[in-house]
Design a protein around this motif. Structure first.
Motif, PDB file in Angstrom:
ATOM      1  N   LYS A 207       0.936  -1.072   0.070  1.00 64.61           N
ATOM      2  CA  LYS A 207      -0.031   0.156   0.102  1.00 64.61           C
ATOM      3  C   LYS A 207       0.971   1.182   0.157  1.00 64.61           C
ATOM      4  O   LYS A 207       2.037   1.146   0.538  1.00 64.61           O
ATOM      5  N   PRO A 208       0.397   2.378  -0.406  1.00 65.95           N
ATOM      6  CA  PRO A 208       1.233   3.737  -0.384  1.00 65.95           C
ATOM      7  C   PRO A 208       1.521   3.846   1.211  1.00 65.95           C
ATOM      8  O   PRO A 208       0.866   3.637   2.164  1.00 65.95           O
ATOM      9  N   ALA A 209       2.696   4.280   1.596  1.00 64.03           N
ATOM     10  CA  ALA A 209       3.052   4.410   2.956  1.00 64.03           C
ATOM     11  C   ALA A 209       2.395   5.103   3.586  1.00 64.03           C
ATOM     12  O   ALA A 209       2.198   5.071   4.887  1.00 64.03           O
ATOM     13  N   ASP A 210       1.750   6.340   2.911  1.00 62.48           N
ATOM     14  CA  ASP A 210       1.049   7.245   3.736  1.00 62.48           C
ATOM     15  C   ASP A 210      -0.635   7.015   4.144  1.00 62.48           C
ATOM     16  O   ASP A 210      -1.319   7.509   4.503  1.00 62.48           O
ATOM     17  N   SER A 211      -0.897   5.614   3.367  1.00 62.27           N
ATOM     18  CA  SER A 211      -2.356   5.088   3.598  1.00 62.27           C
ATOM     19  C   SER A 211      -2.499   4.121   4.550  1.00 62.27           C
ATOM     20  O   SER A 211      -1.497   3.273   5.041  1.00 62.27           O
ATOM     21  N   SER A 212      -3.697   4.231   5.163  1.00 63.63           N
ATOM     22  CA  SER A 212      -3.879   3.388   6.294  1.00 63.63           C
ATOM     23  C   SER A 212      -4.937   2.125   5.776  1.00 63.63           C
ATOM     24  O   SER A 212      -4.938   1.114   6.572  1.00 63.63           O
ATOM     25  N   GLU A 213      -5.150   2.416   4.553  1.00 65.99           N
ATOM     26  CA  GLU A 213      -6.181   1.225   3.986  1.00 65.99           C
ATOM     27  C   GLU A 213      -5.282   0.094   3.132  1.00 65.99           C
ATOM     28  O   GLU A 213      -4.223   0.474   2.462  1.00 65.99           O
ATOM     29  N   PHE A 214      -5.311  -1.038   3.757  1.00 66.17           N
ATOM     30  CA  PHE A 214      -4.580  -2.288   3.094  1.00 66.17           C
ATOM     31  C   PHE A 214      -4.912  -2.579   1.730  1.00 66.17           C
ATOM     32  O   PHE A 214      -6.090  -2.415   1.292  1.00 66.17           O
ATOM     33  N   GLY A 215      -3.882  -2.913   1.007  1.00 69.71           N
ATOM     34  CA  GLY A 215      -4.116  -3.519  -0.261  1.00 69.71           C
ATOM     35  C   GLY A 215      -4.723  -4.842  -0.463  1.00 69.71           C
ATOM     36  O   GLY A 215      -4.708  -5.456   0.620  1.00 69.71           O
ATOM     37  N   THR A 216      -5.008  -5.272  -1.649  1.00 64.98           N
ATOM     38  CA  THR A 216      -5.463  -6.675  -1.889  1.00 64.98           C
ATOM     39  C   THR A 216      -4.123  -7.632  -1.589  1.00 64.98           C
ATOM     40  O   THR A 216      -3.067  -7.273  -2.242  1.00 64.98           O
ATOM     41  N   ARG A 217      -4.478  -8.597  -0.839  1.00 69.22           N
ATOM     42  CA  ARG A 217      -3.211  -9.433  -0.703  1.00 69.22           C
ATOM     43  C   ARG A 217      -3.043 -10.825  -1.346  1.00 69.22           C
ATOM     44  O   ARG A 217      -4.084 -11.232  -1.798  1.00 69.22           O
ATOM     45  N   THR A 218      -1.785 -11.383  -1.524  1.00 67.30           N
ATOM     46  CA  THR A 218      -1.827 -12.727  -1.869  1.00 67.30           C
ATOM     47  C   THR A 218      -1.286 -13.571  -0.904  1.00 67.30           C
ATOM     48  O   THR A 218      -0.836 -13.123   0.273  1.00 67.30           O
ATOM     49  N   GLU A 219      -1.267 -14.716  -1.085  1.00 69.49           N
ATOM     50  CA  GLU A 219      -0.810 -15.825  -0.052  1.00 69.49           C
ATOM     51  C   GLU A 219       0.317 -16.511  -0.609  1.00 69.49           C
ATOM     52  O   GLU A 219       0.096 -17.274  -1.717  1.00 69.49           O
ATOM     53  N   LEU A 220       1.525 -16.518   0.003  1.00 72.02           N
ATOM     54  CA  LEU A 220       2.588 -17.429  -0.508  1.00 72.02           C
ATOM     55  C   LEU A 220       2.771 -18.898   0.283  1.00 72.02           C
ATOM     56  O   LEU A 220       2.643 -18.760   1.655  1.00 72.02           O
ATOM     57  N   LYS A 221       2.860 -19.692  -0.696  1.00 68.18           N
ATOM     58  CA  LYS A 221       3.021 -20.990   0.095  1.00 68.18           C
ATOM     59  C   LYS A 221       4.506 -21.858  -0.320  1.00 68.18           C
ATOM     60  O   LYS A 221       4.896 -21.131  -1.193  1.00 68.18           O
ATOM     61  N   ASN A 222       4.527 -22.928   0.126  1.00 67.32           N
ATOM     62  CA  ASN A 222       5.668 -23.796  -0.159  1.00 67.32           C
ATOM     63  C   ASN A 222       7.162 -22.831   0.268  1.00 67.32           C
ATOM     64  O   ASN A 222       7.987 -22.865  -0.609  1.00 67.32           O
ATOM     65  N   LEU A 223       6.958 -22.324   1.280  1.00 67.52           N
ATOM     66  CA  LEU A 223       7.904 -21.475   1.949  1.00 67.52           C
ATOM     67  C   LEU A 223       8.907 -22.632   2.844  1.00 67.52           C
ATOM     68  O   LEU A 223       8.701 -22.654   4.021  1.00 67.52           O
ATOM     69  N   ASN A 224       9.901 -23.389   2.327  1.00 71.36           N
ATOM     70  CA  ASN A 224      10.379 -24.521   3.068  1.00 71.36           C
ATOM     71  C   ASN A 224      11.566 -23.948   3.984  1.00 71.36           C
ATOM     72  O   ASN A 224      12.063 -24.892   4.803  1.00 71.36           O
ATOM     73  N   SER A 225      12.046 -22.882   3.864  1.00 72.85           N
ATOM     74  CA  SER A 225      12.912 -22.504   5.222  1.00 72.85           C
ATOM     75  C   SER A 225      12.644 -20.772   5.195  1.00 72.85           C
ATOM     76  O   SER A 225      12.067 -20.224   4.757  1.00 72.85           O
ATOM     77  N   PHE A 226      13.251 -20.351   6.362  1.00 70.36           N
ATOM     78  CA  PHE A 226      12.936 -18.991   6.863  1.00 70.36           C
ATOM     79  C   PHE A 226      13.591 -17.866   5.870  1.00 70.36           C
ATOM     80  O   PHE A 226      13.129 -17.269   5.460  1.00 70.36           O
ATOM     81  N   ARG A 227      14.828 -18.667   5.058  1.00 66.62           N
ATOM     82  CA  ARG A 227      15.386 -17.795   3.916  1.00 66.62           C
ATOM     83  C   ARG A 227      14.228 -17.373   3.039  1.00 66.62           C
ATOM     84  O   ARG A 227      14.323 -16.592   2.096  1.00 66.62           O
ATOM     85  N   TRP A 228      13.711 -18.655   2.655  1.00 70.14           N
ATOM     86  CA  TRP A 228      12.903 -18.365   1.344  1.00 70.14           C
ATOM     87  C   TRP A 228      11.624 -17.757   1.755  1.00 70.14           C
ATOM     88  O   TRP A 228      11.361 -16.982   0.912  1.00 70.14           O
ATOM     89  N   VAL A 229      11.059 -17.654   2.850  1.00 66.92           N
ATOM     90  CA  VAL A 229      10.122 -16.786   3.330  1.00 66.92           C
ATOM     91  C   VAL A 229      10.694 -15.413   3.132  1.00 66.92           C
ATOM     92  O   VAL A 229       9.986 -14.587   2.322  1.00 66.92           O
ATOM     93  N   GLU A 230      11.951 -15.210   3.423  1.00 72.38           N
ATOM     94  CA  GLU A 230      12.439 -13.759   3.280  1.00 72.38           C
ATOM     95  C   GLU A 230      12.565 -13.398   1.810  1.00 72.38           C
ATOM     96  O   GLU A 230      12.290 -12.343   1.291  1.00 72.38           O
ATOM     97  N   ARG A 231      13.104 -14.409   1.131  1.00 70.25           N
ATOM     98  CA  ARG A 231      13.311 -14.095  -0.402  1.00 70.25           C
ATOM     99  C   ARG A 231      11.826 -14.034  -1.297  1.00 70.25           C
ATOM    100  O   ARG A 231      11.685 -13.093  -2.003  1.00 70.25           O
ATOM    101  N   ALA A 232      11.059 -14.736  -0.838  1.00 65.31           N
ATOM    102  CA  ALA A 232       9.764 -14.812  -1.497  1.00 65.31           C
ATOM    103  C   ALA A 232       8.937 -13.530  -1.215  1.00 65.31           C
ATOM    104  O   ALA A 232       8.382 -12.912  -2.198  1.00 65.31           O
ATOM    105  N   LEU A 233       9.120 -13.151   0.165  1.00 68.21           N
ATOM    106  CA  LEU A 233       8.235 -11.782   0.352  1.00 68.21           C
ATOM    107  C   LEU A 233       9.006 -10.727  -0.591  1.00 68.21           C
ATOM    108  O   LEU A 233       8.253  -9.947  -0.917  1.00 68.21           O
ATOM    109  N   ALA A 234      10.143 -10.545  -0.607  1.00 66.39           N
ATOM    110  CA  ALA A 234      10.912  -9.367  -1.157  1.00 66.39           C
ATOM    111  C   ALA A 234      10.608  -9.594  -2.735  1.00 66.39           C
ATOM    112  O   ALA A 234      10.002  -8.403  -3.207  1.00 66.39           O
ATOM    113  N   TYR A 235      10.649 -10.899  -3.342  1.00 64.65           N
ATOM    114  CA  TYR A 235      10.088 -10.879  -4.712  1.00 64.65           C
ATOM    115  C   TYR A 235       8.562 -10.353  -4.662  1.00 64.65           C
ATOM    116  O   TYR A 235       8.217  -9.634  -5.753  1.00 64.65           O
ATOM    117  N   GLU A 236       7.684 -10.792  -3.844  1.00 57.86           N
ATOM    118  CA  GLU A 236       6.321 -10.484  -4.160  1.00 57.86           C
ATOM    119  C   GLU A 236       6.078  -9.112  -3.732  1.00 57.86           C
ATOM    120  O   GLU A 236       5.313  -8.474  -4.462  1.00 57.86           O
TER     121      GLU A 236
END
Ligand code: ADP
Ligand code: MG
Ligand code: ZN
Length: 486
Positions: A207-236
């Motif tokens: 979302k825009p940093a100054d907005s309090s309203e959340f944007g539409t979300r996606t859900e990431l699965k198949n995150l087999n390690s903490f590092r994968w979580v970090e990388r997948a989130l950065a990608y998304e």
């Protein structure tokens, strides 16, 4: 991100933790990883008609422990619900979970200081009990085939859902580290991601940093390690930001992280909760936790990381920093504490664990639980330094040898004759020899060039192959040179 400062990520994590009970949540079948397929099943977990579930009390205790330890509210009357969906590894056609009245509500986890927010706290939305499904296997036999293993059916899980208040991939990573730490401290989950004992799904929107309203979300699965979580989130975050910047809309969906390709691939459009047709599980009564039981569970909570760190500072006289590192995992804290049962100097022991031992663990990418030197063996080595039997330098050599051979410090010591030389007569003889062989430098020293003192120390240490007690060498050498100067 392309537009730093303009957009902000909103992240909420859903973690499934496998409870470390001996048996399943609704039947007496054993929980075991890697057993022959379908060897740990019965009519209940196979979902045969007419079989009835009976709740495992231990699983409830474990779940309550986490709720209490994170400061959440234990719902003293919670309700099991059927979550209906079709999947080949779910023979009943539904999963018994909790929905409207989960076992735990609220609670929080403090995560380590990040540059953005030093005192970041992530609040928990809910903690609920549920059963796991089986596993579909797709062996590469050449023909299209799916095999079903029901061993995992009915394995007790807790799902821990955060509020959407994680802001960066780094914070998500740190949250997971802290969650694993507390699960291990509470002895309710091994935290072993490789065995699937800890699984994480990540919800993310931008979302825009100054907005309090959340944007539409996606859900990431198949995150087999903490590092994968970090990388997948950065990608998304990047993908969603670019989508918005290009004037398009982010679509709500479920994505699978592909670690090989480093991309998140669409799996399905996200199902809504009404798709699951939740309703109260008619085969189980409401779960009631009375005051007496709750009080008992509260009083039986083990020492938590922060409390342990504070105790270490006091009891072993070590800096807060050291205590923080040593209590970062339950295993490391236990290791240090056992060393200290056999040794007295807290700071020396903490230095040794934090530098020598943690270096080896890092190099070998292993953890303290499987470290081959028992804490008693480390304590023995430290005691040899303390009583002057070996120098610090030799101790490191012995340590390497202990790691390589599994022998004890004293065994290596006597086999190699590495005992530190603390015999003044012997050291004086060597000093004598060194000085007579190096008249040139001795002359220089006596004519006032005293800064070459270290050169003589080095020569004596070399003569003794590093075995002389350095403090004693310094002292005796000084005495000798002073006498010659007179
Ligand atoms: P559902 O019922 O669809 O699973 P929940 O309300 O239980 O949805 O939320 C699931 C997870 O998604 C929680 O961790 C929550 O914090 C997170 N979440 C909810 N809305 C958003 C959003 N707009 N952006 C990112 N995460 C979100
Ligand atoms: Mg959910
Ligand atoms: Zn069973």
């Amino acid at each position: 991100m392309d537009n730093p400062g303009r957009f902000e990520a909103v992240i909420g994590l859903e973690v499934h933790a496998q409870l470390a009970t001996a048996s399943k949540i609704f039947c007496g079948c054993r929980v075991e990883f890697g057993a022959p397929p379908n060897s740990l099943t019965c009519p209940v977990c196979q979902g045969l008609p007419g079989a009835l579930p009976v709740l495992n009390k231990r699983a409830v205790e474990f779940a309550v422990r986490l709720v209490l330890a994170t400061g959440g509210t234990v719902n003293q009357r919670s309700v099991f619900a059927r979550k209906n969906y079709f999947y080949p590894d779910l023979p009943k056609g539904y999963q018994i979970s909790q929905y409207e009245a989960p076992l735990g509500i609220g609670g929080r986890l403090k995560i380590p200081s990040t540059s953005e927010d030093v005192n970041k706290v992530v609040r928990l939305k809910r903690v609920h009990l549920e059963e796991d499904a089986g596993k579909s296997l797709h062996p590469e036999t050449g023909e299209y085939q799916t095999r079903i293993d029901l061993n995992r059916c009915g394995t007790p899980l807790i799902e821990i859902v955060t509020e959407p208040e994680i802001r960066t991939p780094r914070e998500a990573y740190e949250y997971l580290v802290m969650l694993k730490q507390i699960l291990q401290y509470l002895e309710i989950c091994t935290g072993d991601m490789e065995k699937g004992h800890l699984r994480c799904d990540a919800n993310i929107s931008v979302k825009p940093a100054d907005s309090s309203e959340f944007g539409t979300r996606t859900e990431l699965k198949n995150l087999n390690s903490f590092r994968w979580v970090e990388r997948a989130l950065a990608y998304e975050i990047d993908r969603q930001t670019q989508t918005i910047v290009a004037g398009r809309k982010v679509e709500q969906m479920t994505l699978l992280w592909n670690e090989k390709k480093q991309i998140a691939e669409p799996m399905r459009s996200k199902e809504e909760s009404h798709d699951y047709r939740y309703f109260p599980e008619p085969d189980l009564v409401n779960l009631v936790i009375d005051d007496v039981w709750l009080a008992k569970l509260k009083s039986n909570l083990p020492e938590l990381p922060e409390q342990k760190a504070a105790r270490f500072v006091k009891q072993f006289q070590i800096p807060e920093y050291d205590a923080g590192v040593l209590t970062s995992s339950r295993g490391l804290a236990d290791y240090y504490e056992t060393v200290m049962r056999n040794y007295t100097d807290g700071k020396t022991a903490s230095n040794w664990v934090m530098t020598e031992i943690m270096r080896v663990l890092n190099e070998e990418k292993s953890d303290i639980e499987s470290f081959r030197l028992k804490p008693e063996a480390t304590a023995e080595l430290l005691n040899l330094i303390k009583d002057g039997t070996v120098s610090g330098k030799i101790a490191k050599e012995i340590f390497a040898e202990m790691l390589a051979t599994g022998k004890s410090a004293s065994e290596i010591l006597s086999a190699k004759g590495l005992t530190q030389i603390s015999d003044s007569t012997l050291i004086n003889e060597i000093i004598e020899r060194v000085l007579t062989q190096d008249r040139e430098n001795l002359k220089k020293y006596l004519s006032g060039k005293t800064q070459i003192f270290g050169h003589f120390v080095g020569a004596v240490m070399k003569e003794t192959k590093g075995k002389a007690n350095p403090a004693l060498v310094n002292k005796l050498l000084k005495e000798k040179l002073d006498a010659l100067a007179r």
